[in-house]
Design an enzyme around this catalytic site. Structure first.
Site, short mmCIF file in Angstrom:
data_model
loop_
_atom_site.label_atom_id
_atom_site.label_comp_id
_atom_site.label_asym_id
_atom_site.label_seq_id
_atom_site.Cartn_x
_atom_site.Cartn_y
_atom_site.Cartn_z
N TRP A 155 0.82 -1.22 0.00
CA TRP A 155 0.00 0.00 0.00
C TRP A 155 0.85 1.26 0.00
CZ3 TRP A 155 1.83 2.46 4.12
CH2 TRP A 155 2.34 1.67 5.17
N ASN A 156 2.16 1.15 0.30
CA ASN A 156 2.88 2.42 0.51
C ASN A 156 3.24 3.13 -0.79
OD1 ASN A 156 4.78 0.44 -0.08
ND2 ASN A 156 6.33 1.27 1.30
N PRO A 180 -2.80 -5.94 -5.92
CA PRO A 180 -2.37 -4.82 -5.09
C PRO A 180 -2.88 -5.00 -3.67
CG PRO A 180 -4.26 -4.16 -6.40
CD PRO A 180 -3.92 -5.56 -6.82
N ALA A 181 -2.33 -4.24 -2.73
CA ALA A 181 -2.82 -4.29 -1.36
C ALA A 181 -4.29 -3.91 -1.33
CB ALA A 181 -2.01 -3.33 -0.48
N SER A 182 -5.05 -4.52 -0.43
CA SER A 182 -6.50 -4.29 -0.42
C SER A 182 -6.84 -2.85 0.00
CB SER A 182 -7.18 -5.28 0.51
OG SER A 182 -6.53 -5.30 1.76
N GLY A 233 7.09 -5.93 0.22
CA GLY A 233 6.33 -5.89 1.47
C GLY A 233 7.20 -6.25 2.64
N SER A 234 6.59 -6.70 3.71
CA SER A 234 7.37 -7.00 4.93
C SER A 234 8.18 -8.27 4.76
CB SER A 234 6.39 -7.19 6.09
OG SER A 234 5.58 -8.33 5.84
N GLU A 255 11.49 -7.54 -2.54
CA GLU A 255 11.89 -6.23 -1.98
C GLU A 255 11.23 -6.13 -0.62
OE1 GLU A 255 14.10 -5.40 -5.36
OE2 GLU A 255 14.08 -4.54 -3.36
N LEU A 256 12.00 -6.35 0.45
CA LEU A 256 11.40 -6.52 1.77
C LEU A 256 11.74 -5.35 2.70
CD1 LEU A 256 12.10 -10.37 1.98
CD2 LEU A 256 10.05 -9.19 1.13
N CYS A 289 10.42 1.53 2.64
CA CYS A 289 11.39 0.53 3.09
C CYS A 289 12.81 1.08 3.10
CB CYS A 289 11.32 -0.69 2.19
SG CYS A 289 11.65 -0.31 0.46
N GLU A 386 11.83 -2.05 12.15
CA GLU A 386 11.49 -1.12 11.05
C GLU A 386 10.32 -0.28 11.53
OE1 GLU A 386 9.87 -2.81 7.36
OE2 GLU A 386 11.07 -1.36 6.27
N GLU A 463 15.50 -4.22 -8.97
CA GLU A 463 14.45 -3.62 -9.80
C GLU A 463 14.94 -2.28 -10.32
OE1 GLU A 463 11.00 -3.69 -7.13
OE2 GLU A 463 10.40 -5.57 -8.09
N1 LIG Z 1 9.56 -3.17 2.02
C1 LIG Z 1 8.52 -2.42 1.80
O1 LIG Z 1 8.47 -1.61 0.88
C2 LIG Z 1 7.36 -2.56 2.69
C3 LIG Z 1 7.53 -2.98 3.98
N2 LIG Z 1 6.46 -3.09 4.80
C4 LIG Z 1 6.66 -3.52 6.18
O2 LIG Z 1 5.59 -4.42 6.55
C5 LIG Z 1 4.96 -3.93 7.70
C6 LIG Z 1 3.51 -4.26 7.69
O3 LIG Z 1 2.90 -3.61 6.56
P1 LIG Z 1 1.89 -4.43 5.72
O4 LIG Z 1 1.18 -3.63 4.70
O5 LIG Z 1 1.04 -5.21 6.69
O6 LIG Z 1 2.88 -5.35 4.91
P2 LIG Z 1 2.55 -6.82 4.43
O7 LIG Z 1 3.83 -7.39 4.04
O8 LIG Z 1 1.70 -7.51 5.42
O9 LIG Z 1 1.63 -6.58 3.10
C7 LIG Z 1 2.24 -6.35 1.87
C8 LIG Z 1 1.35 -7.02 0.83
O10 LIG Z 1 1.27 -8.42 1.07
C9 LIG Z 1 -0.09 -8.83 1.19
N3 LIG Z 1 -0.17 -9.95 2.13
C10 LIG Z 1 -0.18 -9.93 3.47
N4 LIG Z 1 -0.23 -11.19 3.96
C11 LIG Z 1 -0.27 -12.02 2.90
C12 LIG Z 1 -0.34 -13.46 2.73
N5 LIG Z 1 -0.35 -14.28 3.78
N6 LIG Z 1 -0.37 -13.97 1.47
C13 LIG Z 1 -0.34 -13.15 0.41
N7 LIG Z 1 -0.27 -11.80 0.49
C14 LIG Z 1 -0.24 -11.25 1.72
C15 LIG Z 1 -0.80 -7.60 1.66
O11 LIG Z 1 -2.17 -7.69 1.37
P3 LIG Z 1 -3.23 -6.86 2.27
O12 LIG Z 1 -2.73 -5.49 2.38
O13 LIG Z 1 -4.50 -6.96 1.51
O14 LIG Z 1 -3.25 -7.54 3.60
C16 LIG Z 1 -0.10 -6.53 0.84
O15 LIG Z 1 -0.61 -6.52 -0.47
C17 LIG Z 1 5.19 -2.43 7.66
O16 LIG Z 1 5.06 -1.89 8.95
C18 LIG Z 1 6.61 -2.38 7.15
O17 LIG Z 1 7.49 -2.63 8.23
C19 LIG Z 1 5.17 -2.87 4.37
C20 LIG Z 1 4.97 -2.42 3.06
C21 LIG Z 1 6.05 -2.20 2.14
O1 LIG Z 2 8.94 -0.13 -1.05
C1 LIG Z 2 9.28 1.03 -0.88
O2 LIG Z 2 9.18 1.62 0.19
C2 LIG Z 2 9.80 1.75 -2.07
O3 LIG Z 2 10.53 0.83 -2.87
C3 LIG Z 2 10.68 2.91 -1.70
S1 LIG Z 2 11.14 3.84 -3.09
O4 LIG Z 2 11.42 2.93 -4.22
O5 LIG Z 2 9.98 4.70 -3.42
O6 LIG Z 2 12.31 4.59 -2.68
#
Ligand SMILES: NC(=O)C1=CN([C@@H]2O[C@H](COP(=O)(O)OP(=O)(O)OC[C@H]3O[C@@H](n4cnc5c(N)ncnc54)[C@H](OP(=O)(O)O)[C@@H]3O)[C@@H](O)[C@H]2O)C=CC1
Ligand SMILES: O=C(O)[C@H](O)CS(=O)(=O)O
Length: 483
Positions: A155-156, A180-182, A233-234, A255-256, A289, A386, A463
């Site tokens: 979602w970010n 995409p994120a819900s 994502g996370s 990309e975590l 991230c 984080e 990427e």
């Molecule tokens: N590296 C990065 O760019 C990011 C890091 N984060 C980190 O993650 C933490 C939590 O954020 P959050 O948005 O909850 O991140 P999540 O990793 O939980 O969510 C990222 C994506 O994965 C989906 N997802 C979650 N659980 C599952 C699953 N079991 N199977 C398949 N897809 C899944 C989510 O869907 P849905 O939203 O519908 O649940 C969303 O689309 C943040 O506080 C941050 O620390 C978060 C976002 C980006």
């Molecule tokens: O997942 C993220 O937070 C982004 O990759 C950061 S950036 O690419 O916009 O710097």
């Protein structure tokens, strides 16, 4: 509600095989600044997600058979349409994600830049001829698209994280299915509308929107017709998804999470470091991230940096992303804000001091005032986790080696930053930091020309840049005998 110049960009059905697909149920999309419902989007099931995989598989032969020039022309048109609709796309993004409008429009340009970049990179997918060990053979290497690619994005950055993946995949000749994120589906669906206008053929780019993250995720990580899975994502969810991909040995790129150090040495330009720390920390309310997660300041400049930085932070304006002058919008949810506050409270209990950032009393709890913590040590909760919020922990250090050791003392390795002017120090620190990306006297490192990615538990793959295509290509070795 959202008012757009082009209301056709506000789409609420999944986009599968060139058509808008409605499902039995729907889910609300809310504005994180106000809590108001801005749209209701169709809630696809895991079973229906398979329709998108089938469409991507069916579209693969004709899409991969197109010339690089043909694919480049379509991607170029998609880029042009994204930029021509930047205002509408930015407004949609702010309404569903919350970031200030200027940042949202910046994200549209950032995402579009990847489409522009890979439109051209697709023309430079080169192979090799290799001198054979014997005169009767010829050795050649060609590169071919991996096949159907699936993606799950956060979602970010609801536009750029999709563009960064889809552009490389399509340029390589792959077809693509993304969930995409819900919380932020509207940006992705608007991208699908513009992809169709650009001439992306049916089945090449598919967007499935649904609340069943687990069920949809199992399809996108385990369906046998999907060759590669990519995720942003996370780290926790990333590990789970990698394990799910193992059942069919899919290629993965991840990309975590991150825990970026921002180191200010005695020989730094302190004022430049303050500006770098502000943009690196408070972009997207700290929800990226690559945001600075820990600020390390060397003893000789600690007082100057801390005083000037805290004053600049206190001047940042918190508010609705649509309001002019807003520097920091709401976090994605009140839960996200309470998670950040919990880290702050825990760290204060561990001995940290809150120097600035007392919460605004007149705003809902998803808004957080930007905070600065001092008297922080690297073992405190605010330094080990984080943060994903507008909090700056400041850790004072004495020796260069101490800063490097503390900076590397984390399971993450995505981005790091440091400010110094001694050339010997710049090389020593740049080589010693265990991170995929390092900003040297710079707080923002992300752009389409550079390889974005991390080491350790921040993920794998890159990427953007010419490296970004590698994850979407297979290397094929041809051995010609009987010459
Ligand atoms: N590296 C990065 O760019 C990011 C890091 N984060 C980190 O993650 C933490 C939590 O954020 P959050 O948005 O909850 O991140 P999540 O990793 O939980 O969510 C990222 C994506 O994965 C989906 N997802 C979650 N659980 C599952 C699953 N079991 N199977 C398949 N897809 C899944 C989510 O869907 P849905 O939203 O519908 O649940 C969303 O689309 C943040 O506080 C941050 O620390 C978060 C976002 C980006
Ligand atoms: O997942 C993220 O937070 C982004 O990759 C950061 S950036 O690419 O916009 O710097």
């Amino acid at each position: 509600m959202i008012t757009l110049a082009d209301n056709e960009l506000l789409r609420v059905f999944s986009y599968i095989n060139g058509s808008w697909h409605s499902s039995e149920k729907d889910i609300a999309v809310t504005n994180p600044a106000t809590g108001e419902e801005i749209a209701r989007v169709s809630d696809i099931t895991a079973e229906e997600t398979i329709l998108a995989v089938n469409a991507a598989k069916a579209a693969l032969p004709s899409w991969s058979a197109k010339s690089a020039n043909e694919r480049a022309g379509i991607l170029r048109k998609w880029f042009e349409l994204m930029m021509a609709n930047q205002d509408d796309l930015g407004q949609i993004l702010t309404m569903e994600q919350g970031k200030p409008l200027a940042e949202a429009k910046g994200e549209i340009a950032y995402g579009a830049a990847f489409i522009e970049w890979f439109a051209e990179e697709g023309k430079r997918i080169y192979g090799d001829t290799i001198p054979a060990p014997s005169r009767d053979k010829k050795i050649l290497v060609i590169k071919q698209p991996v096949g159907v690619v699936s993606a799950i994005t956060p979602w970010n950055f609801p536009n750029a994280m999709i563009a960064r993946k889809a552009a490389a995949a399509l340029a390589a000749g792959c077809t693509f299915v993304v969930r995409p994120a819900s919380q932020t589906p509207l940006s992705a669906l608007a991208m699908a509308e513009l992809a169709e206008r650009a001439g992306v053929p049916a089945g090449v780019f598919n967007v499935v929107v649904g609340s069943d993250a687990q069920g949809i995720g199992e399809v996108l990580t385990q369906h046998p017709d999907i060759a590669k899975f990519t995720f942003t994502g996370s780290t926790g969810i990333g590990k789970k998804l990698i394990a799910q991909c193992a059942t069919t040995v899919k290629k993965v790129s991840m990309e975590l999470g991150g825990n970026a150090p921002f180191i200010v040495f005695d020989d730094a330009d302190v004022d430049a470091a303050i500006q770098g720390a502000l943009v690196s920390k408070y972009r997207n309310a700290g929800q990226t991230c690559v945001c600075t997660n820990r600020i390390f300041v060397q003893q000789g400049v600690a007082k100057e940096f801390t005083e000037k930085f805290a004053k600049a932070v206190a001047d940042l304006k918190v508010g609705n992303g649509l309001d002019t002058g807003t520097d920091i919008g709401p976090l994605i949810s009140s839960k996200a804000a309470s998670d950040v506050k919990a880290l702050v409270v825990k760290s204060l209990e561990q001995g940290a001091t809150l120097l600035t950032g007392h919460e605004p009393t007149d705003m809902p709890d998803q808004f957080l005032a930007p905070m600065v913590l001092t008297n922080v040590s690297n073992d405190m909760a605010i330094a080990k986790n984080e943060i994903f919020g507008p909090v700056s922990p400041i850790i004072v250090f004495d020796q260069e080696a101490d800063a490097i050791a503390m900076a590397n003392d984390t399971e993450y390795g995505l981005a790091a930053y440091f400010y110094a002017r001694d050339i010997g120090r710049v090389w020593r620190v740049a080589e010693a930091l265990e991170y995929g990306m390092i900003g040297i006297n710079e707080g923002i490192v992300s752009n389409a020309a550079a390889p974005f990615g991390g080491v350790k538990q921040s993920g794998n793959g890159r990427e953007g840049s010419h490296y970004g295509l590698d994850d979407y290509l297979e290397i094929k070795y041809l051995c010609m005998g009987g010459i």
